[in-house]
Design a protein around this motif. Structure first.
Motif, mmCIF file in Angstrom:
data_model
loop_
_atom_site.group_PDB
_atom_site.id
_atom_site.type_symbol
_atom_site.label_atom_id
_atom_site.label_comp_id
_atom_site.label_asym_id
_atom_site.label_seq_id
_atom_site.Cartn_x
_atom_site.Cartn_y
_atom_site.Cartn_z
ATOM 1 N N TYR A 18 -94.680 40.281 -20.047
ATOM 2 C CA TYR A 18 -95.275 40.053 -21.367
ATOM 3 C C TYR A 18 -94.291 39.438 -22.367
ATOM 4 C CZ TYR A 18 -99.368 42.585 -19.853
ATOM 5 O OH TYR A 18 -100.488 42.967 -19.185
ATOM 6 N N THR A 21 -92.206 34.315 -21.685
ATOM 7 C CA THR A 21 -93.282 33.348 -21.466
ATOM 8 C C THR A 21 -92.737 31.931 -21.634
ATOM 9 O OG1 THR A 21 -93.891 33.648 -23.768
ATOM 10 C CG2 THR A 21 -95.154 34.913 -22.155
ATOM 11 N N ASN A 23 -93.629 29.073 -20.516
ATOM 12 C CA ASN A 23 -94.563 27.955 -20.633
ATOM 13 C C ASN A 23 -95.165 27.825 -22.035
ATOM 14 O OD1 ASN A 23 -94.403 26.912 -17.927
ATOM 15 N ND2 ASN A 23 -95.389 28.803 -17.285
ATOM 16 N N GLU A 24 -94.763 28.677 -22.947
ATOM 17 C CA GLU A 24 -95.270 28.611 -24.313
ATOM 18 C C GLU A 24 -94.661 27.454 -25.113
ATOM 19 O OE1 GLU A 24 -96.408 31.644 -26.614
ATOM 20 O OE2 GLU A 24 -97.420 32.622 -24.950
ATOM 21 N N TYR A 25 -93.639 26.812 -24.586
ATOM 22 C CA TYR A 25 -93.023 25.694 -25.302
ATOM 23 C C TYR A 25 -94.040 24.593 -25.584
ATOM 24 C CZ TYR A 25 -93.075 22.716 -21.187
ATOM 25 O OH TYR A 25 -93.482 21.935 -20.137
ATOM 26 N N LYS A 27 -96.851 24.746 -26.863
ATOM 27 C CA LYS A 27 -97.472 24.905 -28.180
ATOM 28 C C LYS A 27 -96.778 24.016 -29.211
ATOM 29 C CE LYS A 27 -99.253 29.543 -27.476
ATOM 30 N NZ LYS A 27 -99.171 30.958 -27.882
ATOM 31 N N SER A 28 -95.487 23.768 -29.017
ATOM 32 C CA SER A 28 -94.756 22.884 -29.928
ATOM 33 C C SER A 28 -95.289 21.456 -29.848
ATOM 34 C CB SER A 28 -93.268 22.871 -29.584
ATOM 35 O OG SER A 28 -92.714 24.142 -29.742
ATOM 36 N N GLN A 54 -85.714 25.963 -30.990
ATOM 37 C CA GLN A 54 -85.703 26.730 -29.755
ATOM 38 C C GLN A 54 -85.214 28.134 -30.092
ATOM 39 O OE1 GLN A 54 -83.259 24.782 -26.843
ATOM 40 N NE2 GLN A 54 -84.470 22.927 -26.843
#
Length: 186
Positions: A18, A21, A23-25, A27-28, A54
């Protein structure tokens, strides 16, 4: 008081799932697209080159033992890599290292390239980085079934085939590579 290290390893692994994460990059990417398409922004050439902040996940800052354990898990999460956002004509293409650190990219074990365009600059910079150092055990490349005859695709595919002598590269042709889901177990 119970410490995180007092918890069983299985519980800590669930927590890392949790908290880490990578792969949330992506969102940028959307934030940049929204910024460039905002009404009243004026000529795109007046916008300064964007800076993408970052950050290090807080769990990696607790103590050395937790950091080592969490990084071990983090490097094994399959990382989805999408071509970087297109910038306007006066700027060069953004580099993936503006979103994800080079150090992290060189330590992942499973990469998933999701290409809807040849993204020559993006792919070649990744391969150059991985040529210097990598710990990849597998690289999955998702590409469209059509429009593969351009010169850019030929360069990208040639470099990927050469790279496959170092790391197993598995090519997948799909209708929509951005939405194709790869199984982490395969």
């Amino acid at each position: 008081m119970v410490s995180l290290l007092d918890l069983p390893a299985e519980i800590r692994l669930i927590l890392y799932t949790y908290l880490l994460t990578p792969n949330e990059y992506v969102k940028s990417y959307q934030k940049l697209k929204d910024r460039w398409s905002s009404p009243g922004i004026g000529p795109l050439c007046t916008i300064p080159r964007p800076y993408v902040k970052q950050h290090t996940p807080s769990i990696l800052l607790l103590n050395k033992k937790i950091t080592i354990e969490a990084l071990h898990y983090l490097y094994r999460i399959p990382l989805d890599l999408y071509g970087t956002p297109s910038t306007y004509f006066v700027m060069r293409q953004m580099d993936i290292t503006e979103f994800i650190s080079e150090h992290y990219l060189q330590r992942i074990h499973h990469g998933v390239l999701r290409l809807n365009h040849a993204n020559k600059h993006f792919v070649l910079s990744l391969l150059d980085m991985w040529g210097a150092e990598n710990r990849l055990e597998r690289l999955d490349v998702y590409r469209p079934k059509t429009h593969l005859d351009s010169q850019h695709w030929k360069v990208v595919e040639s470099r990927l085939w050469t790279f496959s002598s170092i790391v197993p590269v598995v090519f997948h042709e799909v209708d929509d590579p951005l939405n194709a889901k790869a199984s982490a177990a395969t």
